[in-house]
Design an enzyme around this catalytic site. Structure first.
Site, short mmCIF file in Angstrom:
data_model
loop_
_atom_site.label_atom_id
_atom_site.label_comp_id
_atom_site.label_asym_id
_atom_site.label_seq_id
_atom_site.Cartn_x
_atom_site.Cartn_y
_atom_site.Cartn_z
N ASP A 97 0.87 -1.16 0.00
CA ASP A 97 0.00 0.00 0.00
C ASP A 97 0.91 1.22 0.00
O ASP A 97 2.12 1.10 0.25
CB ASP A 97 -0.89 -0.04 1.25
CG ASP A 97 -1.71 1.22 1.41
OD1 ASP A 97 -2.39 1.62 0.44
OD2 ASP A 97 -1.65 1.83 2.49
N ASP B 220 -0.16 5.19 0.94
CA ASP B 220 -0.42 6.12 2.04
C ASP B 220 -0.55 5.38 3.36
O ASP B 220 -1.37 4.46 3.50
CB ASP B 220 -1.71 6.90 1.78
CG ASP B 220 -1.62 7.77 0.54
OD1 ASP B 220 -0.62 8.49 0.39
OD2 ASP B 220 -2.55 7.73 -0.29
N ASP C 231 -1.37 -0.96 5.98
CA ASP C 231 -1.56 -0.40 7.31
C ASP C 231 -3.02 -0.33 7.74
O ASP C 231 -3.32 0.08 8.86
CB ASP C 231 -1.00 1.03 7.36
CG ASP C 231 -1.79 1.97 6.45
OD1 ASP C 231 -2.42 2.91 6.99
OD2 ASP C 231 -1.78 1.78 5.23
#
EC number: 3.1.3.18
Length: 234
Positions: free
Chosen positions: A15, A17, A177
Site C-alpha cells: 500500500d 499512504d 496499514d
C-alpha cells in the site's frame, strides 16, 4: 524483530499512504483548502488521517459529511475538483517517507524481489509523489485507484498483480496499514503484513488478523527470511 517467518515469498506489493508514505499532511492541506474555498470549516490533519484509505471520492464525502453541510452530487464534484487542484502541489510538499522505508526497499531490491504498489490513491498523483521521494526505481508495477474497476478492499488489484508477476497467491506478500489492505489480501488468498502505524480509522491493525504484525518497517526483511538491517550493521 519479526516473530514469524513467511516462506516462499517471490514478490511484495505495498500500500502507499500510511504504509510507505506519511501523506496525511499533504492530503489535509489540500482538503482543508478545498473546504475553505466552499465556505466550510477546515478539518485538520488528525481528522483527515482517519478518512484516508478508500480513495479521494470517499475522503471528500467524509469531509463534507463531517462539515454537516447538505451533501449533493454537485457539491461533491466541485469539492473534489478543488481538492485535486490543490493536491497537485501538496502531494509532494506535504509527504515524507516513514522511517526505514527507503533503506529497506533498497535492501529488498538487492535480492531481486519484484515490488509493486497497490493503492486507492488517484493515479495521476502517484508518479510525482514517488519521484519526489526518490523511490520510483524500486517498483516495476504501480496500480492506482483509477487503474482498476474495483478498489481495495476488493481483491481485484491484487489478482492483477499476481497475474502480472506470474505468481501463485502464496508467493505474493501484501504489506499495508489498514483493514482495507488486509481484507483485500485475505480475499485474494495471499499472505499479508499489517503495520501498526499509518491510517487505520483509529483501530488496531490486529483486529484485522494479518499474518504478521510489524511496528518497524525494516522488520519486513526478517519476516521473509532475509538478514535484518541490525544484523548487517553488527
Amino acid at each position: 524483530m519479526a516473530s514469524k517467518v513467511l516462506k516462499g515469498i517471490r514478490a511484495i506489493a505495498f500500500d502507499l499512504d500510511g504504509t510507505l508514505v506519511d501523506s496525511a499532511g499533504g492530503l489535509a492541506d489540500a482538503l482543508d483548502q478545498a473546504l475553505l474555498a466552499k465556505g466550510l470549516p477546515a478539518a485538520g490533519k488528525e481528522r483527515v488521517a482517519a478518512w484516508v484509505g478508500n480513495g479521494a471520492d470517499i475522503m471528500v464525502e467524509r469531509a463534507l459529511t463531517w462539515a454537516r453541510t447538505k451533501l449533493t452530487a454537485q457539491l461533491h464534484k466541485e469539492t473534489r475538483e478543488l481538492f485535486d487542484r490543490f493536491y497537485e502541489t501538496t502531494v509532494t510538499t506535504g509527504s515524507q517517507l516513514f522511517p526505514e522505508v527507503k533503506v529497506t526497499l533498497a535492501e529488498l531490491a538487492k535480492h531481486n524481489l519484484p515490488m509493486g504498489i497497490i493503492t486507492n490513491k488517484p493515479t495521476p498523483f502517484i508518479a510525482p509523489l514517488l519521484a519526489s521521494l526518490d523511490i520510483s526505481e524500486y517498483f516495476s508495477l504501480v496500480l492506482g485507484g483509477d487503474d482498476v474497476k474495483e478498489k481495495k478492499p476488493h481483491p481485484a488489484p491484487i489478482y492483477l498483480t499476481m497475474g502480472t508477476f506470474g505468481l501463485r497467491k502464496e508467493e505474493l506478500l501484501f504489506v499495508g496499514d489498514s483493514r482495507n489492505d488486509i481484507l483485500a489480501a485475505q480475499a485474494a488468498g495471499c499472505p499479508c503484513v499489517g503495520l501498526t502505524y499509518g491510517y487505520n480509522y483509529g483501530e488496531s491493525i490486529a483486529l484485522s488478523n494479518p499474518d504478521c504484525i510489524l511496528t518497524n518497517f525494516s522488520d519486513l526483511l526478517s519476516t521473509i527470511g532475509l538478514p535484518s538491517l541490525k544484523l548487517q550493521e553488527a
